[in-house]
Design an enzyme around this catalytic site. Structure first.
Site, PDB file in Angstrom:
ATOM      1  N   GLY A   1      29.976  43.223  39.808  1.00 51.93           N
ATOM      2  CA  GLY A   1      30.161  43.919  38.528  1.00 51.93           C
ATOM      3  C   GLY A   1      30.813  43.006  37.498  1.00 51.93           C
TER       4      GLY A   1
ATOM      5  CG  ASP B   1      35.694  43.968  48.001  1.00 53.04           C
ATOM      6  OD1 ASP B   1      34.962  44.296  47.048  1.00 53.04           O
ATOM      7  OD2 ASP B   1      35.928  44.705  48.972  1.00 53.04           O
ATOM      8  N   GLY B   2      33.065  42.004  47.450  1.00 54.17           N
ATOM      9  CA  GLY B   2      31.724  41.780  48.011  1.00 54.17           C
ATOM     10  C   GLY B   2      31.299  40.333  47.804  1.00 54.17           C
ATOM     11  CB  SER B   3      31.271  38.221  44.762  1.00 54.59           C
ATOM     12  OG  SER B   3      30.578  39.168  43.997  1.00 54.59           O
TER      13      SER B   3
ATOM     14  CB  ILE C   1      37.114  46.700  35.667  1.00 55.18           C
ATOM     15  CG1 ILE C   1      36.107  47.518  36.474  1.00 55.18           C
ATOM     16  CG2 ILE C   1      36.445  45.827  34.621  1.00 55.18           C
ATOM     17  CD1 ILE C   1      35.556  48.693  35.716  1.00 55.18           C
ATOM     18  CG  ASP C   2      36.829  48.649  40.405  1.00 51.53           C
ATOM     19  OD1 ASP C   2      36.681  49.264  39.343  1.00 51.53           O
ATOM     20  OD2 ASP C   2      35.885  48.362  41.168  1.00 51.53           O
TER      21      ASP C   2
ATOM     22  NE  ARG D   1      38.290  72.549  22.603  1.00 52.31           N
ATOM     23  CZ  ARG D   1      37.518  72.122  21.624  1.00 52.31           C
ATOM     24  NH1 ARG D   1      37.395  70.834  21.380  1.00 52.31           N
ATOM     25  NH2 ARG D   1      36.859  72.972  20.872  1.00 52.31           N
TER      26      ARG D   1
ATOM     27  NE  ARG E   1      35.228  72.494  25.471  1.00 57.72           N
ATOM     28  CZ  ARG E   1      34.823  72.666  24.213  1.00 57.72           C
ATOM     29  NH1 ARG E   1      34.193  71.700  23.579  1.00 57.72           N
ATOM     30  NH2 ARG E   1      35.055  73.816  23.594  1.00 57.72           N
TER      31      ARG E   1
ATOM     32  CD  GLN F   1      36.152  53.908  32.604  1.00 50.22           C
ATOM     33  OE1 GLN F   1      37.108  53.909  33.335  1.00 50.22           O
ATOM     34  NE2 GLN F   1      35.026  54.511  32.930  1.00 50.22           N
TER      35      GLN F   1
HETATM   36  P1  ADP Z   1      31.517  42.892  44.005  1.00 51.55           P
HETATM   37  O1  ADP Z   1      31.598  41.415  44.165  1.00 51.55           O
HETATM   38  O2  ADP Z   1      31.833  43.312  42.610  1.00 51.55           O
HETATM   39  O3  ADP Z   1      32.314  43.623  45.054  1.00 51.55           O
HETATM   40  P2  ADP Z   1      28.984  43.468  45.391  1.00 51.55           P
HETATM   41  O4  ADP Z   1      29.639  44.084  46.572  1.00 51.55           O
HETATM   42  O5  ADP Z   1      27.771  44.132  44.832  1.00 51.55           O
HETATM   43  O6  ADP Z   1      29.987  43.298  44.154  1.00 51.55           O
HETATM   44  O7  ADP Z   1      28.593  41.967  45.775  1.00 51.55           O
HETATM   45  C1  ADP Z   1      27.936  41.126  44.852  1.00 51.55           C
HETATM   46  C2  ADP Z   1      26.940  40.251  45.577  1.00 51.55           C
HETATM   47  O8  ADP Z   1      27.619  39.449  46.550  1.00 51.55           O
HETATM   48  C3  ADP Z   1      25.878  40.988  46.357  1.00 51.55           C
HETATM   49  O9  ADP Z   1      24.811  41.406  45.533  1.00 51.55           O
HETATM   50  C4  ADP Z   1      25.437  39.947  47.360  1.00 51.55           C
HETATM   51  O10 ADP Z   1      24.552  39.017  46.780  1.00 51.55           O
HETATM   52  C5  ADP Z   1      26.750  39.236  47.668  1.00 51.55           C
HETATM   53  N1  ADP Z   1      27.358  39.810  48.877  1.00 51.55           N
HETATM   54  C6  ADP Z   1      28.144  40.898  48.984  1.00 51.55           C
HETATM   55  N2  ADP Z   1      28.493  41.149  50.253  1.00 51.55           N
HETATM   56  C7  ADP Z   1      27.891  40.175  51.000  1.00 51.55           C
HETATM   57  C8  ADP Z   1      27.845  39.866  52.403  1.00 51.55           C
HETATM   58  N3  ADP Z   1      28.490  40.604  53.320  1.00 51.55           N
HETATM   59  N4  ADP Z   1      27.119  38.789  52.784  1.00 51.55           N
HETATM   60  C9  ADP Z   1      26.464  38.029  51.886  1.00 51.55           C
HETATM   61  N5  ADP Z   1      26.475  38.274  50.561  1.00 51.55           N
HETATM   62  C10 ADP Z   1      27.160  39.321  50.118  1.00 51.55           C
END
Ligand code: ADP
Length: 367
Positions: A11, A105-107, A151-152, A187, A279, A287
């Site tokens: 993100g 954390d995913g990246s 952002i989180d 409100r 509302r 955001q």
């Molecule tokens: P964020 O980094 O914001 O947490 P994502 O979880 O969507 O976002 O991860 C972003 C990208 O990082 C994914 O689209 C993917 O290409 C890569 N990625 C995430 N998790 C893994 C994983 N376990 N193994 C390999 N690549 C990953």
């Protein structure tokens, strides 16, 4: 001459551009070549024109720009080994041996996996005839440094992530606007904010705007009859003369049975039990957009400088770092450990150990 590449992934977050600028200019200043990988991991997998050499002027205007100019993407291919094989080949062919990843954390999980697999990726590429023995030998080690752009503020091991404070400001401005109309018409407003499974934005926005009630995943409402307790609390505020009611719901809010608590449910509750004119506002993507606040520009700049320092200090026996902030200082923490601890929060919530979830979060949660 070292060749350092940066990419932004996951993100978008305000301040990512400032981080790219700092990495590019510090790399050049320190006598290295700087590269930007466009569109996150997708650019690594695709290679070619997606990996571009950067000059000092290439990042002009980046400091104040929102989003990420070099692009970000969710890349499915990088989750699979064949995608990572292509990415490794593209990096070696460009002669790049250090990669700074700015993302959530995913990246950073993906970055760590890539680093761990690096030797086996190279030997597979050699056996396929895609790389020579010499190329593999010259690039035996890949340096990875993480920057947390999110952002989180959902990453453990750092007090704050790039983009979170800007987002918090946006939320507060929006709630201030809503408050004017709420007071005028007497409100109630239920405001849903981002944060996914992290309540930091909701909690901090609630404190900063004097909200009446806040829902965050790490601390679900207490007691079986929490709906009644909440209504009594809001009625008490009204009885004291308050003409507005603001309830903030994190998008990932849950009750103590792990069932979602939604903004819509809270609107119905306040309407039915307290007969308030209620509302709902789901703030959504306003955001995360717009120009980064001064704090995020400076955080990203200082962390970007430190990311290049960390690349230049790196050795195969030092684990990959994430550039963090702890007690107002820019620090380096273990990337693997930070990713692991972040995962522990979700696990703690999953087993309803909410105190552990709070303890694993930013220290601000426990004040
Ligand atoms: P964020 O980094 O914001 O947490 P994502 O979880 O969507 O976002 O991860 C972003 C990208 O990082 C994914 O689209 C993917 O290409 C890569 N990625 C995430 N998790 C893994 C994983 N376990 N193994 C390999 N690549 C990953």
């Amino acid at each position: 001459r070292r060749k350092i590449a940066i990419l932004t992934s996951g993100g978008d977050a305000p301040g990512m551009n400032a981080a790219v600028r700092a990495v590019v200019r510090t790399a050049i200043f320190r006598g290295c070549d700087a590269y930007a990988v466009h569109e996150g991991y997708q650019g690594l997998v695709d290679g070619g024109d997606m990996i571009r050499k950067m000059k000092w002027d290439s990042v002009q205007g980046y400091l104040t720009a929102g989003g990420t100019v070099i692009g970000t993407a969710r890349c499915k291919a990088f989750r699979e080994r064949p995608g990572r094989l292509k990415a490794a080949k593209n990096l070696v062919k460009e002669g790049i041996d250090a990669l700074v990843v700015c993302g959530g954390d995913g990246s950073l999980t993906g970055a760590d996996l890539f680093r761990a697999e690096w030797p086996s990726l190279l030997s597979e590429l050699v056996s396929q005839g895609e790389l020579t023995e010499q190329e593999a030998k010259d690039h035996a080690h890949l340096n990875i440094v993480g920057l947390v752009g999110s952002i989180d503020n959902d990453m453990s091991s750092t007090d704050i992530t790039i983009g979170a404070v800007t987002c918090l400001h946006r939320i507060c401005e929006s709630i201030d606007s809503i408050s004017s109309t709420a007071s005028s018409h007497s409100r109630a407003f239920v405001v849903e904010v981002m944060g996914r499974h992290c309540g930091w934005l909701a909690l901090m926005a609630g404190i900063a705007t004097g909200a009446d009630f806040i829902f965050i995943p790490e601390r679900p409402p207490q007691g079986e009859d929490w709906r009644e307790s909440m209504c009594q609390e809001i009625k008490r505020h009204r009885d004291l003369g308050k003409r507005k009611t603001i309830v903030i719901v994190c998008e990932g809010a849950i009750d103590s049975n792990l069932q979602p608590v939604t903004a819509k449910d809270m609107v119905d509750l306040l309407t039915e039990r307290l007969h308030l004119d209620t509302r709902m506002t789901i703030l959504g993507h306003v955001q995360r957009g717009g120009t980064p606040c001064a704090f995020d520009r400076n955080l990203a700049t200082m962390q970007g400088v430190e990311a290049v320092n960390a690349v230049l200090d790196s050795r195969p026996d030092i684990p990959s770092p994430v550039i963090a902030m702890n007690e107002n200082k820019i620090t380096r923490v273990d990337l693997v450990e930070a990713v692991k601890l972040t995962g522990e929060v979700a696990k703690a919530i999953g087993r309803k150990d909410f105190q552990a979830a709070m303890d694993l979060r930013d220290p601000a949660f426990n004040h």
